[in-house]
Design a protein around this motif. Structure first.
Motif, short mmCIF file in Angstrom:
data_model
loop_
_atom_site.label_atom_id
_atom_site.label_comp_id
_atom_site.label_asym_id
_atom_site.label_seq_id
_atom_site.Cartn_x
_atom_site.Cartn_y
_atom_site.Cartn_z
N UNK A 324 3.02 -10.35 -7.57
CA UNK A 324 1.67 -9.66 -7.94
C UNK A 324 2.18 -8.09 -8.49
N UNK A 325 3.01 -7.49 -7.74
CA UNK A 325 3.50 -6.20 -8.28
C UNK A 325 3.98 -6.26 -9.76
N UNK A 326 4.67 -7.45 -10.12
CA UNK A 326 5.04 -7.31 -11.47
C UNK A 326 4.24 -7.75 -12.52
N UNK A 327 2.78 -7.85 -12.11
CA UNK A 327 1.74 -7.92 -13.15
C UNK A 327 0.89 -6.70 -13.51
N UNK A 328 1.12 -5.82 -12.65
CA UNK A 328 0.39 -4.32 -13.15
C UNK A 328 1.33 -3.25 -13.42
N UNK A 329 0.88 -2.38 -14.22
CA UNK A 329 1.50 -1.14 -14.79
C UNK A 329 1.70 -0.07 -13.62
N UNK A 330 0.74 -0.09 -12.76
CA UNK A 330 0.34 1.06 -11.54
C UNK A 330 0.02 0.74 -10.33
N UNK A 331 0.53 1.19 -9.46
CA UNK A 331 -0.01 1.05 -8.01
C UNK A 331 -0.61 2.32 -7.35
N UNK A 332 -1.82 1.94 -6.53
CA UNK A 332 -2.36 3.41 -5.97
C UNK A 332 -1.99 3.20 -4.41
N UNK A 333 -1.37 4.38 -3.97
CA UNK A 333 -1.10 4.62 -2.63
C UNK A 333 -2.30 5.18 -2.05
N UNK A 334 -2.78 4.36 -0.81
CA UNK A 334 -3.99 4.75 -0.26
C UNK A 334 -3.61 5.19 1.32
N UNK A 335 -4.82 5.93 1.56
CA UNK A 335 -4.73 6.01 3.21
C UNK A 335 -6.26 5.95 3.68
N UNK A 336 -6.55 4.79 4.10
CA UNK A 336 -7.84 4.29 4.29
C UNK A 336 -8.95 4.34 2.89
N UNK A 337 -9.64 4.97 2.87
CA UNK A 337 -10.39 4.86 1.22
C UNK A 337 -9.99 5.96 0.44
#
Length: 352
Positions: A324-337
């Motif tokens: 799944x990681x390899x399918x996206x150009x970016x990820x969002x680091x989150x803390x709660x909302x």
């Protein structure tokens, strides 16, 4: 600061607290059992997390492709293992350039692969560490017997720019004991032939937790442990409360009371189920399971009290987080909302 509600879907969310807790737990386990941890970056493909893993106590990182290793080296990672048969002039030239920048080790399971390495690396003052890959039951790459491992170690030792670095395996899931027996026999055969074997490297997140002080394995290369996923939960590694990676998606249709459609299909969730019957579960909504995928649609089957509405945003725990990681150009680091940071998946798509 952005919130999750500001993000378009589908999108990858990484719960920072959960990921950091997973790193700490695995490192503590490794330290307790006298294992060196060398995490595989294929799961996250991010220098951000690789550096966190090193800071927690890992001895280095593992990459499956030269392109991944180049990205990590560019970001300051200095000890990299490539457990892959590397062949061809272009790849070998890149490997040599990488060797000049970082502490590097690789594997081989054949004389053909070894010949390319020996012809490329010729400096006895800076030898390339080469481990012998062993098939301990996975049925993928690797020599098939202890005698083959000894024979290949002998050829590595003859090459002036190479050094025998030990043994490496990726064992079949649930068959760690079989791999242990195989590796112990190979180590004994090497010793009888005059070869020390200080490094024995193994991998696979589920079986790492079954390791003991008596193991011949000295180094472990877990990947999925940082995020976890539905497969790891099924194997008892953790719970859904430990899963750091989820895919944020929107309900775009609700054709029947028991069927809803998401905007996350096979291009967001992957069709790699690792043998599980479905494709994911909706976090916090018991009875809501992703039971079918087309390219841009995910079919959710609802049972029990599970309810959804069109326009609702949901978080999916996928079966296999690495792909799944390899399918996206970016990820969002989150803390709660809250969205803390958005990072490009730096090693995605890197070839070689």
């Amino acid at each position: 600061m952005l919130s999750i509600e500001d993000l378009d879907t589908p999108a990858i969310l990484i719960d920072v607290d959960r990921a950091e807790a997973n790193i700490a737990r695995a490192q503590a386990h490794a330290d307790r059992h006298g294992l060196k941890l060398r995490p595989h970056i294929k799961t996250h493909k991010l220098p951000y997390w690789a550096k966190k893993q090193i800071a927690a106590g890992a001895v280095g990182i593992t990459c499956q492709k030269i392109g991944e290793a180049e990205v990590m080296a560019d970001s300051g990672l200095t000890d990299i293992f490539l457990p892959y048969n590397i062949l061809g002039k272009a790849k070998l030239e890149r490997l040599k350039a990488l060797h000049g920048r970082v502490t590097l080790s690789v594997t081989t399971d054949s004389l053909e692969t070894l010949a390319g390495l020996a012809a490329t690396f010729t400096d006895p003052g800076q030898p390339l560490q080469v481990l012998v890959e062993c098939d301990t039951g996975m049925g993928r790459c690797g020599v098939q017997s202890a005698s083959e491992a000894v024979a290949l170690a002998r050829e590595i030792d003859k090459a002036r720019g190479l050094a025998f670095g030990g043994l490496m395996t990726y064992p079949a899931a649930g068959r760690a004991a079989e791999a242990e027996t195989w590796l112990a026999g190979a180590r004994q055969a090497l010793a009888a032939s005059g070869f020390g074997c200080e490094r024995i490297s193994s991998g696979g997140t589920p079986d790492m937790w079954r390791s003991s002080e008596a193991s011949v394995v000295t180094e472990y290369r877990p990947g999925t442990y940082i995020y976890l996923d539905r497969y790891q939960v099924a194997k008892g590694v953790g719970s859904f409360d430990d899963c750091a990676l989820t895919v944020l998606s929107t309900v775009v249709s609700h054709p029947t009371p028991t069927r809803a459609i998401l905007d996350a299909g096979s291009k967001a969730l992957s069709s790699d189920t690792l043998g599980l019957p479905d494709f994911g579960e909706l976090l916090g909504i018991p009875g809501a399971t992703v039971t079918g995928l087309s390219e841009e649609h995910g079919n959710v089957t609802l049972s029990g009290d599970a309810r959804l509405r069109i326009g609702e945003r949901v978080r999916i725990v996928p079966d296999h987080c690495c792909v799944v990681t390899n399918l996206f150009d970016e990820v969002h680091l989150v803390d709660g909302d809250k969205v803390l940071e958005t990072l490009p998946v730096a090693a995605r798509g890197r070839m070689g």
